[in-house]
Design a protein around this motif. Sequence first.
Motif, PDB file in Angstrom:
ATOM      1  N   UNK A  45      -8.282  -3.936  -0.859  1.00 52.75           N
ATOM      2  CA  UNK A  45      -9.622  -4.009  -0.286  1.00 52.75           C
ATOM      3  C   UNK A  45      -9.940  -2.977   0.779  1.00 52.75           C
ATOM      4  N   UNK A  46      -9.010  -2.088   1.101  1.00 54.92           N
ATOM      5  CA  UNK A  46      -9.252  -1.098   2.157  1.00 54.92           C
ATOM      6  C   UNK A  46     -10.397  -0.141   1.809  1.00 54.92           C
ATOM      7  N   UNK A  47     -10.685   0.008   0.537  1.00 46.47           N
ATOM      8  CA  UNK A  47     -11.701   0.972   0.088  1.00 46.47           C
ATOM      9  C   UNK A  47     -13.064   0.328  -0.129  1.00 46.47           C
ATOM     10  N   UNK A  48     -13.257  -0.916   0.321  1.00 46.71           N
ATOM     11  CA  UNK A  48     -14.510  -1.625   0.056  1.00 46.71           C
ATOM     12  C   UNK A  48     -15.712  -0.906   0.664  1.00 46.71           C
ATOM     13  N   UNK A  49     -16.774  -0.851  -0.121  1.00 49.35           N
ATOM     14  CA  UNK A  49     -18.065  -0.323   0.305  1.00 49.35           C
ATOM     15  C   UNK A  49     -19.124  -1.299  -0.195  1.00 49.35           C
ATOM     16  N   UNK A  50     -20.321  -1.200   0.342  1.00 49.44           N
ATOM     17  CA  UNK A  50     -21.420  -2.008  -0.170  1.00 49.44           C
ATOM     18  C   UNK A  50     -22.180  -1.167  -1.183  1.00 49.44           C
ATOM     19  N   UNK A  51     -22.253  -1.672  -2.409  1.00 56.06           N
ATOM     20  CA  UNK A  51     -23.016  -1.004  -3.462  1.00 56.06           C
ATOM     21  C   UNK A  51     -24.146  -1.949  -3.840  1.00 56.06           C
ATOM     22  N   UNK A  52     -25.357  -1.539  -3.564  1.00 53.22           N
ATOM     23  CA  UNK A  52     -26.535  -2.396  -3.764  1.00 53.22           C
ATOM     24  C   UNK A  52     -26.354  -3.731  -3.037  1.00 53.22           C
ATOM     25  N   UNK A  53     -25.757  -3.654  -1.848  1.00 53.40           N
ATOM     26  CA  UNK A  53     -25.616  -4.814  -0.983  1.00 53.40           C
ATOM     27  C   UNK A  53     -24.404  -5.694  -1.240  1.00 53.40           C
ATOM     28  N   UNK A  54     -23.628  -5.412  -2.258  1.00 57.53           N
ATOM     29  CA  UNK A  54     -22.453  -6.226  -2.575  1.00 57.53           C
ATOM     30  C   UNK A  54     -21.187  -5.399  -2.394  1.00 57.53           C
ATOM     31  N   UNK A  55     -20.141  -6.039  -1.895  1.00 59.23           N
ATOM     32  CA  UNK A  55     -18.868  -5.342  -1.692  1.00 59.23           C
ATOM     33  C   UNK A  55     -18.282  -4.927  -3.042  1.00 59.23           C
ATOM     34  N   UNK A  56     -17.862  -3.686  -3.117  1.00 58.53           N
ATOM     35  CA  UNK A  56     -17.216  -3.139  -4.317  1.00 58.53           C
ATOM     36  C   UNK A  56     -16.015  -2.325  -3.877  1.00 58.53           C
ATOM     37  N   UNK A  57     -15.016  -2.293  -4.722  1.00 59.50           N
ATOM     38  CA  UNK A  57     -13.830  -1.492  -4.444  1.00 59.50           C
ATOM     39  C   UNK A  57     -14.079  -0.082  -4.957  1.00 59.50           C
ATOM     40  N   UNK A  58     -14.159   0.858  -4.035  1.00 60.69           N
ATOM     41  CA  UNK A  58     -14.508   2.218  -4.442  1.00 60.69           C
ATOM     42  C   UNK A  58     -13.369   2.915  -5.184  1.00 60.69           C
ATOM     43  N   UNK A  59     -12.137   2.380  -5.079  1.00 59.85           N
ATOM     44  CA  UNK A  59     -11.033   2.980  -5.837  1.00 59.85           C
ATOM     45  C   UNK A  59     -11.111   2.609  -7.311  1.00 59.85           C
TER      46      UNK A  59
END
Length: 150
Positions: A45-59
């Motif tokens: 989860x270290x790479x989490x970002x908000x994509x359209x308001x929801x947490x997503x794993x960017x990896x």
Amino acid sequence: MIIHFSLNGRDVERDVRGDERAVDIIREDLGLTGTKEGCGTGECGACAVLMNGRARLSCLTLAAQLDGAALTTIEGLGTPDRPHPLQRAFAEHGAVQCGFCTPGMVVAAADLLARNPDPSRDDIREGLSGNLCRCTGYSRILDAVEKAGR
């Protein structure tokens, strides 16, 4: 492939390869190193970002999937002068040690609080269950999220 997306409120256009990951674009191309790459396999989860308001794993997100999205990284949640309530609560509760997991924790907690502004301790545990911390344990992190939710 040319993609367009919003990053922390700014319009971005990038030419990306089909196999590029979002975490690589964010960190290496755009220089936003607050987003961390821990395991690179969606486990920490270290790479989490908000994509359209929801947490997503960017990896685990391909850069091409960012096309048309609104992306918020830890840098977009607050500023040094005006930190996000979660950032302030993490600092006040000592929920940060090495800090590596903190951006992903804060982003995941922001997603949780957007959907549930007054979460129970169990709700917080569930909301952060995809984020690992190897330093602090979780009590102070839970305290910080609980405080920010009030």
